[in-house]
Design an enzyme around this catalytic site. Sequence first.
Site, PDB file in Angstrom:
ATOM      1  N   LYS A 185       0.852  -1.192   0.000  1.00 55.45           N
ATOM      2  CA  LYS A 185       0.000   0.000   0.000  1.00 55.45           C
ATOM      3  C   LYS A 185       0.884   1.237   0.000  1.00 55.45           C
ATOM      4  CE  LYS A 185      -3.888   1.843   2.792  1.00 55.45           C
ATOM      5  NZ  LYS A 185      -4.732   1.562   3.978  1.00 55.45           N
ATOM      6  N   SER A 209      -9.651   1.808   3.160  1.00 63.09           N
ATOM      7  CA  SER A 209      -8.751   2.581   2.326  1.00 63.09           C
ATOM      8  C   SER A 209      -7.775   1.742   1.510  1.00 63.09           C
ATOM      9  CB  SER A 209      -7.965   3.559   3.199  1.00 63.09           C
ATOM     10  OG  SER A 209      -7.130   2.838   4.106  1.00 63.09           O
ATOM     11  N   SER A 235      -9.763  -0.755   7.265  1.00 61.84           N
ATOM     12  CA  SER A 235      -9.204  -0.492   5.930  1.00 61.84           C
ATOM     13  C   SER A 235      -8.581  -1.700   5.243  1.00 61.84           C
ATOM     14  CB  SER A 235      -8.173   0.627   6.007  1.00 61.84           C
ATOM     15  OG  SER A 235      -8.834   1.862   6.070  1.00 61.84           O
TER      16      SER A 235
END
Lengths: 472, 485
Positions: A75, A150, A174
């Site tokens: 990420k 997210s 997330s």
Amino acid sequence: MVFHSLKEVQSELSSKSITLNNVVSQYLQNIEARMNLNAFLEVWGDEALAQAELIQQKIDNGTAGKLAGMVIAIKDNICYKNHKVSASSKILEGFESLYSATVVERILAEDAIIIGRLNCDEFAMGSSNETSYYGPVKNPLNENCVPGGSSGGASAAVAADFCLAALGSDTGGSIRQPASFTGIVGMKPTYGAVSRYGLIAYASSFDQIGPMTKCVEDAEVLLQVIGGPDAYDSTTLLEKLPSAKNNSDKPKIAYLKEAVESPAVHPEIRARLNEILEKLKSEGYVVEPISFPYLDYMVPAYYVLTTAEASSNLARFDGINYGYRSKEAKGIDETYRKSRTEGFGREVKRRILLGSFVLSSGYIDAYYGTGQRVRRVLQEKTKAIFEQYAFLLSPTCTDVAFEFGAKSKDPIAMYMQDIFTVHANLTGNPAISIPCGKESTTGLPFGIQVTARHKEDNDLFVFSKALEALLS
Amino acid sequence: MEQAVYDQYELVVGLEVHMQLKTASKAYASDANLFGALPNTLVSPITLGHPGTLPKVNTQSVDFAIKLALASDMKINTPVFFARKNYFYADLPKGYQITQDKTPICTGGEIVIREDDGTEKRIGITRAHLEEDAGKSMHDQDPFDTLVDLNRAGVPLIEVVSEPDMRTSREAYLYLTEVRKLVRYLDICDGNMEEGSLRCDANISVRKKGAPEFGTRCEVKNMNSIRNVQRAIEHEMTRQIDIIEAGGVINQETRSFNAADGTTSLLRSKEDAQDYRYFPEPDLPPIVITEDHIQRIHSTMPPLPKELLHKYLKEFNLSEYDANVLTSEKETALYYERIISKTTNYKAACNWLMGPVKGYLKEQALEIEQSPFTPEQLASIINLVDAGKVSSSTAAEKILPALANHSSKMAEDVAAELNLIQDADDDSIKQIAEEILAAWPDKVAAYKAGNKGMLGLFMGELMKKSGGKANPKTASGLIQQLLDQ
């Protein structure tokens, strides 16, 4: 060529039916074929291929690490030395990290190949990946829908076979919510089980890095590699997570009564959950409903506390030392104001303002103070549940993936996405989302969430593998 | 205004002292903690506040705080909680300072100040807390831009906040001197105000003598010497009294001291005070300090100045002046301690140290810790003089320099080598004395006529002829005896 687990890749590599170069090339082809998903902010293809050569030699020599064969993506809020990292924000556009996150060092030491960095909500603030400065990510299962957030780039990448696994971060769901939206496994470890050193902080006392994979076993292997004490993060646990208990008795399981009764939860998800509960009972598990009448307090407490921490954590992005600096700004105050106004997106600014407010003189006790008290009560009540039960079941989300824009105009509706997931972040417990069904009309997947006791991540894996087998 | 008007007022001062701790590395990062390195060379990603970095507590700074607490009777609060103080500035890379808010590591305690005449006063300490320094903004190095050096960013500080117990600028001076002396003894801060390793803000107010409440206070910053703290307090007292006497009110505000003319000027008013949004530092879990750990640190503590002062005054019967001079610098006190471990003539040891030894060191431009004399050597000189074998002046002028850098040589060796041992034989001295008196009949007559000053002349001659070996006391007695015959 599609892989479902590291074991599968490793057995094919050791039988020499494929090479690591084949594996990496396949993933690169898959990425190339679906660039429109916007899952990656950057693909490090040449580097991945070069690494494949080196690790192939190690495999041939029998000296390869535990993760040899795993092609992984990170990420965009996890730092990797001499690589760009931006938290999907304009304010860090072009910024390169001077160092590697502890998790990155650990996966590299075990011969994982990092294939690129993944789009996400800006500073991990969002539940749909729509707040990224670099544009939304499309759900590979239905391109009109969000992949969750997210860690939306991560869920899309694993679901679309752009990589075997991804490292995401989970502050309020997330990892687990996007995993639910894309039909993969996503796990948030016990707070402190994994070093946050090198994770761009959103809310320090909530953030955890965790694995996003296609099966529970890969999540387990990854956590074994990335977890453990780290001198660079004082909030890591002092010892490695204990092994799973060798218990012949079936663990006692609780489920949230509200979750199977509430009309706010999609009827098909409720129905499927009930089905699973019955299945577990028939397998000999003790499964009991519990009432946890604090759900209404969780999301508000979560937003008060996380935004408070975020308002401070994001102060360093000020246009002075690194990152975006407004070109027109004159003088120091204007540099701050303009750089931050232009550099941050709307959602990030909303949370910084909210967090600054709840910490401000005259309000801190009413908001931040209350939030902390609520958190403490939740921790006590949750501990009480886990004194009786080993696991707590709930849906991961109230619904399946929604269409773009469906909730982005209404922050409250968006924030309620997190109703079942924020619990584990408020209390620090480990929690996993395992795919458990598909909505009949759209075919979109949804997951079941299992939460376990503090530091019992390995017990959680044992049960999750059993559950995974039961569901397939 | 007449002095009588000022005399109606009482000054009230509390001091906040910020001290850089002499730890090897920074408060929350492994960068070296050094003064004077090239700008921006002691800056890891943690010091730079780069994305993803986290602080890690330097336990040495916690230990230093414990030392200070033990030395000034402060309570040590465990666990140690850290907090964030949020504000934007170019030399604060994280946008917040890691400090302590409601739960300082030390609370209570006192510093005893002492006037020259020995009167003591206790100045209470409210609290002491750990925090980190900011970098340095330099506004005068470049015509267009402010330059920032982040070497200092993250250097550990301890802030000691006193009670508003001081009533004169002299007391503030004594307090600061005492605090600085203490941290130097403890070796936790070098206490250099010019380099900024010790900084002081003063909270100053005035009130009519006898008034029950304190007046409104002003905080004065930017004083780079103890003398300037005193000047700032004196100026502020006059300024505040003038305002009150003119019918005005004092506003709570922060003021800056201007060393050039000794005045203070407004920096910001209370209304402009920033909201620092303090909250618990989520990256640092509380640190537990055990009683065992405190005991361990206690066992490594050096002797404290107040303990030594007490010993010198009460046990050694030294004068207030001597005891003060000996203890004002740790190095002097420690050297003295080593000397008196070899001799019990405490007064002589003090005189030797403060007189000939200091004089020699000054001449050679040496620091006291570079002294070329071993305690054994100094003890041997003292013993030789005490035994009447050499005069003090001979010992200081001839023996001491010869001992320098010959640590195995003792005073008696040098005295023998240089043939300086005083002749105990009265007959030989008597003979010399008789010769002298015989050689100067007119001077003898002058003496007998009442010019007693002649005695000095005869003594000088005698010492010259005896090669300094005559014991002056014996010799002068003998001469007098001969003259009076």
